[in-house]
Design a protein around this motif. Sequence first.
Motif, PDB file in Angstrom:
ATOM      1  N   ILE A  48       0.831  -1.204   0.000  1.00  0.00           N
ATOM      2  CA  ILE A  48       0.000   0.000   0.000  1.00  0.00           C
ATOM      3  C   ILE A  48       0.865   1.253   0.000  1.00  0.00           C
ATOM      4  N   GLN A  49       1.901   1.275   0.831  1.00  0.00           N
ATOM      5  CA  GLN A  49       2.758   2.465   0.890  1.00  0.00           C
ATOM      6  C   GLN A  49       3.492   2.688  -0.424  1.00  0.00           C
ATOM      7  N   ARG A  50       3.902   1.607  -1.056  1.00  0.00           N
ATOM      8  CA  ARG A  50       4.577   1.722  -2.359  1.00  0.00           C
ATOM      9  C   ARG A  50       3.615   2.290  -3.408  1.00  0.00           C
ATOM     10  N   SER A  51       2.355   1.879  -3.346  1.00  0.00           N
ATOM     11  CA  SER A  51       1.381   2.322  -4.344  1.00  0.00           C
ATOM     12  C   SER A  51       1.025   3.795  -4.200  1.00  0.00           C
ATOM     13  N   LYS A  52       1.285   4.372  -3.017  1.00  0.00           N
ATOM     14  CA  LYS A  52       0.929   5.772  -2.771  1.00  0.00           C
ATOM     15  C   LYS A  52       1.945   6.759  -3.340  1.00  0.00           C
TER      16      LYS A  52
END
Length: 281
Positions: free
Chosen positions: A16-20
Motif C-alpha cells: 500500500i505504501q509503495r502504491s501511494k
Amino acid sequence: MQTDPRLKALSDFLKIQRSKLHPTTVGLPAGSRRRTPGLRREEVAQLAGVSTTWYTWLEQGRDIKVSASVLDAISGALRLNGDERKYLFDLALENGFHPELADEKEAIISPSLHKILEELKFCPTLISDRHCHIVGWNPAASHVFLNFQQIPERDRNLISLLFSKKELRSLAVNWAHFVKGFLSIFRAYYGQYVADPWYSDFIEYMSANYPDFTELWNQSEVSAAPEVMIEFRHAKAGKMLFNLSSLQVQGEADLRLSIYTPAPQTATEMKLRKLLEGHEE
C-alpha cells in the motif's frame, strides 16, 4: 504468501505504501508503461540501497532476517512518517510478537481517571482499551454519541459501532474522515499486538460484514494520536465542531482517552451545555 498475520500485515503495508508514491515525488522518471500506480519494487529497492530480490521477499511476507538500518532505509524510500515507521519496525522486527499479551485482562478505571471524566464535563470523552473497546465515558459523550449504557458490554467496541450504528454514521459530516482517525489508531495497536489472535478475528469479521471497512482499512493509515477537527450534525443540537485529542494512559492496561474539546469561537459548548441540561434547540 504467508498465513502468519504479522507477515501478511507487513506485506500488505509495504504494498500500500509503495502504491501511494509517484516516481516524480522521489526523483525518478515517471515512465510510460506503468500498469499499476506508485513505485515498482525495484525502484523501492534502488532508493533503499538493497537488492530487488531481498525487497521482493520482504514485501511478499517471507520470513527473512532484517536489520534496523535496512528498515530505516526502506522507511526513507517509502517516505514513512514516525507512526508508520514504528508500525513497520513492530511488524518486521516482531516488536509486537508477545503471545502473553493475548490474555484478556479486565480494564480497571482508576479513581484518577474517574476524576478526569468528571472534570471534563463539557468535553465528550471516551476511554478505550487496546482493542478499541469502550470501557469508560462521561455524560457528555453519551449525549453527543450514543447512550453507551444501553449497549451490551460485549458490543461496546468503538470500531464496530462506527460502522454498525446509523446514529454514528449520520453524526459526522465527513463520516469517512471521522472513521479513518480511529482506524489509524487501531492499526497502531495492531502493529504492537499482532500476536493477539483477537485482531485477525475482528478484522475478518468486519471485512465480511462491512465492505466500507475493507475499503478504509486497506488505505493502511497509521497514527498513534491523531489530532483532527470533526464537524458533527447532531440530531438535537445541530452543527457542532470538536477538536479530537487522543491521549495514551501510561500503565499495564494500555488505555486511551479520546477527548473532544468544543472548538473555540463556536456555539458548540453552549449547545452541549443545553443538551446536558435536558433542553433541546
